[in-house]
Design a protein around this motif. Structure first.
Motif, PDB file in Angstrom:
ATOM      1  N   UNK A   1       0.823  -1.206   0.000  1.00 42.13           N
ATOM      2  CA  UNK A   1       0.000   0.000   0.000  1.00 42.13           C
ATOM      3  C   UNK A   1       0.859   1.258   0.000  1.00 42.13           C
ATOM      4  N   UNK A   2       1.874   1.293   0.880  1.00 38.85           N
ATOM      5  CA  UNK A   2       2.799   2.436   0.961  1.00 38.85           C
ATOM      6  C   UNK A   2       3.946   2.010   1.880  1.00 38.85           C
ATOM      7  N   UNK A   3       4.954   2.842   1.982  1.00 39.62           N
ATOM      8  CA  UNK A   3       6.001   2.558   2.965  1.00 39.62           C
ATOM      9  C   UNK A   3       7.382   2.408   2.358  1.00 39.62           C
ATOM     10  N   UNK A   4       8.250   1.688   3.053  1.00 34.99           N
ATOM     11  CA  UNK A   4       9.678   1.610   2.721  1.00 34.99           C
ATOM     12  C   UNK A   4       9.910   0.580   1.610  1.00 34.99           C
ATOM     13  N   UNK A   5       9.533   0.941   0.410  1.00 32.75           N
ATOM     14  CA  UNK A   5       9.685   0.069  -0.754  1.00 32.75           C
ATOM     15  C   UNK A   5      10.289   0.898  -1.888  1.00 32.75           C
ATOM     16  N   UNK A   6      11.564   1.213  -1.734  1.00 30.15           N
ATOM     17  CA  UNK A   6      12.247   2.120  -2.659  1.00 30.15           C
ATOM     18  C   UNK A   6      12.067   1.684  -4.115  1.00 30.15           C
ATOM     19  N   UNK A   7      11.665   2.636  -4.921  1.00 29.27           N
ATOM     20  CA  UNK A   7      11.531   2.384  -6.349  1.00 29.27           C
ATOM     21  C   UNK A   7      10.144   1.915  -6.760  1.00 29.27           C
ATOM     22  N   UNK A   8       9.327   1.547  -5.788  1.00 22.96           N
ATOM     23  CA  UNK A   8       7.993   1.039  -6.108  1.00 22.96           C
ATOM     24  C   UNK A   8       7.001   2.186  -6.328  1.00 22.96           C
ATOM     25  N   UNK A   9       5.951   1.900  -7.044  1.00 24.01           N
ATOM     26  CA  UNK A   9       4.888   2.888  -7.284  1.00 24.01           C
ATOM     27  C   UNK A   9       3.569   2.275  -6.806  1.00 24.01           C
ATOM     28  N   UNK A  10       2.931   2.939  -5.845  1.00 23.78           N
ATOM     29  CA  UNK A  10       1.692   2.409  -5.265  1.00 23.78           C
ATOM     30  C   UNK A  10       0.511   2.649  -6.201  1.00 23.78           C
ATOM     31  N   UNK A  11      -0.452   1.756  -6.114  1.00 23.76           N
ATOM     32  CA  UNK A  11      -1.660   1.907  -6.948  1.00 23.76           C
ATOM     33  C   UNK A  11      -2.351   3.241  -6.676  1.00 23.76           C
ATOM     34  N   UNK A  12      -2.369   3.662  -5.399  1.00 27.35           N
ATOM     35  CA  UNK A  12      -3.033   4.935  -5.074  1.00 27.35           C
ATOM     36  C   UNK A  12      -2.326   6.119  -5.764  1.00 27.35           C
ATOM     37  N   UNK A  13      -1.014   5.984  -5.957  1.00 26.86           N
ATOM     38  CA  UNK A  13      -0.283   7.050  -6.668  1.00 26.86           C
ATOM     39  C   UNK A  13      -0.718   7.101  -8.140  1.00 26.86           C
ATOM     40  N   UNK A  14      -0.929   5.937  -8.709  1.00 23.36           N
ATOM     41  CA  UNK A  14      -1.397   5.884 -10.107  1.00 23.36           C
ATOM     42  C   UNK A  14      -2.770   6.542 -10.215  1.00 23.36           C
ATOM     43  N   UNK A  15      -3.560   6.315  -9.186  1.00 24.11           N
ATOM     44  CA  UNK A  15      -4.903   6.918  -9.174  1.00 24.11           C
ATOM     45  C   UNK A  15      -4.797   8.447  -9.145  1.00 24.11           C
ATOM     46  N   UNK A  16      -3.814   8.962  -8.411  1.00 24.29           N
ATOM     47  CA  UNK A  16      -3.608  10.420  -8.355  1.00 24.29           C
ATOM     48  C   UNK A  16      -3.375  10.999  -9.750  1.00 24.29           C
ATOM     49  N   UNK A  17      -2.828  10.161 -10.627  1.00 27.89           N
ATOM     50  CA  UNK A  17      -2.558  10.626 -11.990  1.00 27.89           C
ATOM     51  C   UNK A  17      -3.628  10.157 -12.974  1.00 27.89           C
ATOM     52  N   UNK A  18      -4.790   9.822 -12.430  1.00 29.02           N
ATOM     53  CA  UNK A  18      -5.963   9.565 -13.274  1.00 29.02           C
ATOM     54  C   UNK A  18      -5.971   8.230 -13.985  1.00 29.02           C
ATOM     55  N   UNK A  19      -5.074   7.306 -13.602  1.00 28.32           N
ATOM     56  CA  UNK A  19      -5.030   6.015 -14.311  1.00 28.32           C
ATOM     57  C   UNK A  19      -6.346   5.256 -14.142  1.00 28.32           C
ATOM     58  N   UNK A  20      -6.849   4.756 -15.234  1.00 27.88           N
ATOM     59  CA  UNK A  20      -8.047   3.909 -15.176  1.00 27.88           C
ATOM     60  C   UNK A  20      -7.630   2.436 -15.139  1.00 27.88           C
TER      61      UNK A  20
END
Ligand code: PEP
Length: 255
Positions: free
Chosen positions: A71-90
């Motif tokens: 979901x979030x946290x100490x995962x360097x280099x990863x991109x969370x699904x919620x972040x994709x949602x922030x950029x309007x990804x369907x």
């Protein structure tokens, strides 16, 4: 069944300038011809802001090519699904064979990612597909069912919210396409599996991917259980991608 769904997988290609030119040509082409299908483009994460800026309010949707299982946290280099949602990804493509092959992704990880995507309000495009060795050993059905089953079990009652992409590994980027009959046979298997999993499986779309192009799209897309395409190389060429979109039968004619 509703409209076909055509998704471009740009893979690790593009630049701000190249993307802008490609999108401009696609939007102009779609305006001229009308849109016979739902269409989306999946880009590398750094370009999602550009897609959001240029495609908001247009007939083109957009998405990503992977997301984290966390979901979030100490995962360097990863991109969370919620972040994709922030950029309007369907959409987010998950379990692409290149991720399974080069990044060691297994069925369980893909299933966890699908859960994360759905929780963030993003439709996972779950890729399944057999290698040439699997096919030659008669294991195609076993492999694709195993891959899809992991996701179905993880997402439970949300199974009808996923898109499935059948992508035979031997057909991806090789110019060697599954015949319409080969693709239809596997799509019918996946359809039955989805039907058994959910009373709302009529919402599931099953895409074919693997060297689809302007020359072979119409025949593939006319198969009863092929609900669209996941397009790699041909999505980088505007004229080719527009031809694939134009070869979709109109929704009313789709059984
Ligand atoms: C893909 O990468 O999902 C794909 C289908 O690639 P190509 O169309 O180039 O075979």
């Amino acid at each position: 069944m509703t409209k076909k769904l055509i998704v471009g997988n740009w893979k690790m290609n593009g630049s701000l300038a190249v993307n802008a030119g490609l999108l401009q040509t696609l939007l102009a082409g779609l305006n001229d011809d009308g849109v016979a299908a739902d269409v989306a483009l999946c880009a590398s994460a750094p370009y999602l802001a550009q897609l959001q800026a240029l495609l908001q309010g247009t007939a083109l949707g957009w998405g990503a090519q992977d997301c984290s299982a966390h979901e979030s946290g100490a995962y360097t280099g990863e991109v969370a699904a919620a972040m994709l949602r922030d950029f309007g990804c369907r959409y987010v493509i998950l379990g692409h064979s290149e991720r399974r092959q080069y990044h060691g992704e297994n069925d369980d990880l893909v299933a966890q990612k699908a859960q994360r995507a759905l929780a963030a309000g993003i439709t996972p495009i779950v890729c399944v597909g057999e290698t040439l060795a699997d096919r030659e050993a008669g294991r195609t059905e076993f492999v694709v069912k195993r891959q899809l089953s992991a996701v179905i079990h993880a997402v439970g009652h949300c199974a009808s919210e996923i898109v499935v992409a059948y992508e035979p590994v031997w057909a991806i980027g090789t110019g060697r396409t599954a015949t319409p009959e080969q693709a239809q046979t596997v799509h019918a298997v996946l359809r039955s599996q989805l039907k058994a999993a959910s009373a709302h499986s009529s919402r599931n779309r099953i895409l074919y991917g693997g060297s689809m192009n302007a020359g072979n799209a119409a025949e593939l897309l006319s198969q009863p259980d092929i609900d669209g395409g996941l397009i790699g190389g041909a999505s980088l060429k505007a004229d080719e991608f527009l031809s694939i979109i134009a070869s979709c039968p109109p929704a009313a004619a789709v059984i």
